[in-house]
Design a protein around this motif. Sequence first.
Motif, PDB file in Angstrom:
ATOM      1  N   MET A   1       9.383  54.989   0.858  1.00 33.00           N
ATOM      2  CA  MET A   1       8.152  54.250   1.126  1.00 33.00           C
ATOM      3  C   MET A   1       7.041  55.239   1.480  1.00 33.00           C
ATOM      4  O   MET A   1       7.282  56.292   2.063  1.00 33.00           O
ATOM      5  CB  MET A   1       8.351  53.251   2.269  1.00 33.00           C
ATOM      6  CG  MET A   1       8.748  53.871   3.606  1.00 33.00           C
ATOM      7  SD  MET A   1       8.975  52.660   4.920  1.00 33.00           S
ATOM      8  CE  MET A   1       7.307  52.060   5.116  1.00 33.00           C
ATOM      9  N   ALA A   2       5.808  54.896   1.118  1.00 29.25           N
ATOM     10  CA  ALA A   2       4.677  55.780   1.377  1.00 29.25           C
ATOM     11  C   ALA A   2       4.218  55.627   2.822  1.00 29.25           C
ATOM     12  O   ALA A   2       4.143  54.521   3.359  1.00 29.25           O
ATOM     13  CB  ALA A   2       3.532  55.464   0.421  1.00 29.25           C
ATOM     14  N   ILE A   3       3.922  56.737   3.463  1.00 26.96           N
ATOM     15  CA  ILE A   3       3.419  56.752   4.833  1.00 26.96           C
ATOM     16  C   ILE A   3       1.918  56.985   4.787  1.00 26.96           C
ATOM     17  O   ILE A   3       1.441  57.869   4.077  1.00 26.96           O
ATOM     18  CB  ILE A   3       4.089  57.867   5.654  1.00 26.96           C
ATOM     19  CG1 ILE A   3       5.610  57.763   5.589  1.00 26.96           C
ATOM     20  CG2 ILE A   3       3.613  57.816   7.111  1.00 26.96           C
ATOM     21  CD1 ILE A   3       6.175  56.516   6.163  1.00 26.96           C
ATOM     22  N   ASP A   7      -0.590  54.420   9.620  1.00 30.29           N
ATOM     23  CA  ASP A   7       0.762  54.230  10.162  1.00 30.29           C
ATOM     24  C   ASP A   7       1.047  55.246  11.257  1.00 30.29           C
ATOM     25  O   ASP A   7       1.618  54.921  12.308  1.00 30.29           O
ATOM     26  CB  ASP A   7       1.809  54.367   9.049  1.00 30.29           C
ATOM     27  CG  ASP A   7       1.706  53.272   8.000  1.00 30.29           C
ATOM     28  OD1 ASP A   7       1.262  52.168   8.343  1.00 30.29           O
ATOM     29  OD2 ASP A   7       2.081  53.545   6.845  1.00 30.29           O
ATOM     30  N   ASN A  38       5.319  64.330   0.022  1.00 29.43           N
ATOM     31  CA  ASN A  38       6.728  64.216   0.381  1.00 29.43           C
ATOM     32  C   ASN A  38       6.935  63.539   1.737  1.00 29.43           C
ATOM     33  O   ASN A  38       8.004  63.640   2.336  1.00 29.43           O
ATOM     34  CB  ASN A  38       7.379  65.599   0.392  1.00 29.43           C
ATOM     35  CG  ASN A  38       7.418  66.225  -0.987  1.00 29.43           C
ATOM     36  OD1 ASN A  38       7.741  65.555  -1.966  1.00 29.43           O
ATOM     37  ND2 ASN A  38       7.073  67.502  -1.070  1.00 29.43           N
ATOM     38  N   ASN A  39       5.885  62.865   2.231  1.00 32.42           N
ATOM     39  CA  ASN A  39       5.935  62.149   3.515  1.00 32.42           C
ATOM     40  C   ASN A  39       6.189  63.065   4.701  1.00 32.42           C
ATOM     41  O   ASN A  39       6.825  62.679   5.684  1.00 32.42           O
ATOM     42  CB  ASN A  39       6.989  61.035   3.480  1.00 32.42           C
ATOM     43  CG  ASN A  39       6.495  59.804   2.726  1.00 32.42           C
ATOM     44  OD1 ASN A  39       5.309  59.683   2.449  1.00 32.42           O
ATOM     45  ND2 ASN A  39       7.399  58.916   2.404  1.00 32.42           N
ATOM     46  N   PRO A  70      10.177  55.066   9.800  1.00 35.29           N
ATOM     47  CA  PRO A  70      10.946  55.005   8.552  1.00 35.29           C
ATOM     48  C   PRO A  70      10.211  55.720   7.414  1.00 35.29           C
ATOM     49  O   PRO A  70       9.008  55.529   7.221  1.00 35.29           O
ATOM     50  CB  PRO A  70      11.052  53.491   8.278  1.00 35.29           C
ATOM     51  CG  PRO A  70      10.823  52.840   9.595  1.00 35.29           C
ATOM     52  CD  PRO A  70       9.871  53.728  10.334  1.00 35.29           C
ATOM     53  N   GLY A  71      10.933  56.568   6.708  1.00 37.28           N
ATOM     54  CA  GLY A  71      10.362  57.241   5.545  1.00 37.28           C
ATOM     55  C   GLY A  71       9.784  58.607   5.806  1.00 37.28           C
ATOM     56  O   GLY A  71       9.532  59.363   4.867  1.00 37.28           O
ATOM     57  N   SER A  73       9.751  62.379   6.395  1.00 33.99           N
ATOM     58  CA  SER A  73      10.731  63.419   6.078  1.00 33.99           C
ATOM     59  C   SER A  73      10.602  64.647   6.965  1.00 33.99           C
ATOM     60  O   SER A  73      11.501  65.490   6.995  1.00 33.99           O
ATOM     61  CB  SER A  73      10.594  63.840   4.613  1.00 33.99           C
ATOM     62  OG  SER A  73       9.299  64.365   4.356  1.00 33.99           O
TER      63      SER A  73
END
Length: 382
Positions: A1-3, A7, A38-39, A70-71, A73
């Motif tokens: 999922m995209a951050i 957020d 790459n978050n 969540p998501g 990295s």
Amino acid sequence: MAITRDDVLKALASVTVDAAGTTLPGSGRLSQVVVDPNNRVMFSILVDPSEAERFEPVRRQAEGRVLQMPGVSGVFASLTSERSQSHPAQSSAAPRPVTPPPVAPPRPGAPPNQGPQIAGVRHIVAVASGKGGVGKSTTACNLALALQAQGLKVGLLDADIYGPSVPKLFGLSGKPTVVDNKAMEPMVGYGLKVMSIGFLIEPETAMIWRGPMVQSAITQMLRDVLWGELDVLLVDMPPGTGDAQLTMAQATPLSGAVIVSTPQDLALIDARRGVTMFKKVAVPILGVIENMATFVCPNCGHASHIFGHGGARIEAQRLGVPFLGEVPLDMTIRETSDSGRPVVATDPDGPHAKVYREIAAQLWANLSGAPAGRTAPKIVFE
């Protein structure tokens, strides 16, 4: 999922910076938040140097909040400072970006920046050059191995964010182990503890990072790595006199710097700038190394000075800094470096390893006379 940046700001809103409950995003201390494809999340927290110790728990809390999203990295979070400001404005305005200030010499009598030491590390030495292409990374790699050959405990940090070379020089691949979501175990190559941004990204990834992101990455690789007990931590710096060098000088207790240059005039001009920059931020120059000094034909034995000869020695004398020695321009050094088999490790009794060992011995002699863990200076801007 995209951050998204929003957020991240929502997550950081649960982090407070004072007893009044001021949130980090609302404090005016938060830099621009950057989220890469790459978050990975990057941000810095603006503090006065005197507040660094108090705000370290805030930094870690902020880092932890984002890591729980969540998501996500990875997170690069650091403390940074600019012109002295004991009481940043407490407003609800959008966080203003923190940009690296220009380098200026310390004002006489200015109090030192009490940057935290790195536990267990006795000396931190920057290996730098004014320009690229002079063989700085190859020199740093073999110099670290030569220091280790003297019985010292040595580590090597590849701080060249835009062009990490250390993974290839040591033939290392894979990613570091993360312990308790807090710190990374360094990789090990030929007995050396090694860390590089190259272990954390894909080999062909272009690092299009702005100043705060570079500062955050270098700070995290220095302080969030389990280096253990080291006599010397060599830092392979990116070429030039920009954000990375300023970060090292301001936030790290450097014992000194080594400048690598070829003998040609164009390289010496930039090496001179490197020496001047480190002197301005009160980092001792431990020595200058002349790389690619002489080429000896493997067929006829004729010596040629392709890039000139002796220029770095003369420049060191002119600048009043130590000269550590000359490294020849030789195919063996190039071939072993390209294949991930550093010449000092794979041919320790050969003539090239002897050159690096002699330079390392001189460096250690100069370093032994320097104070361990020199406190980083406070940079004052007039």
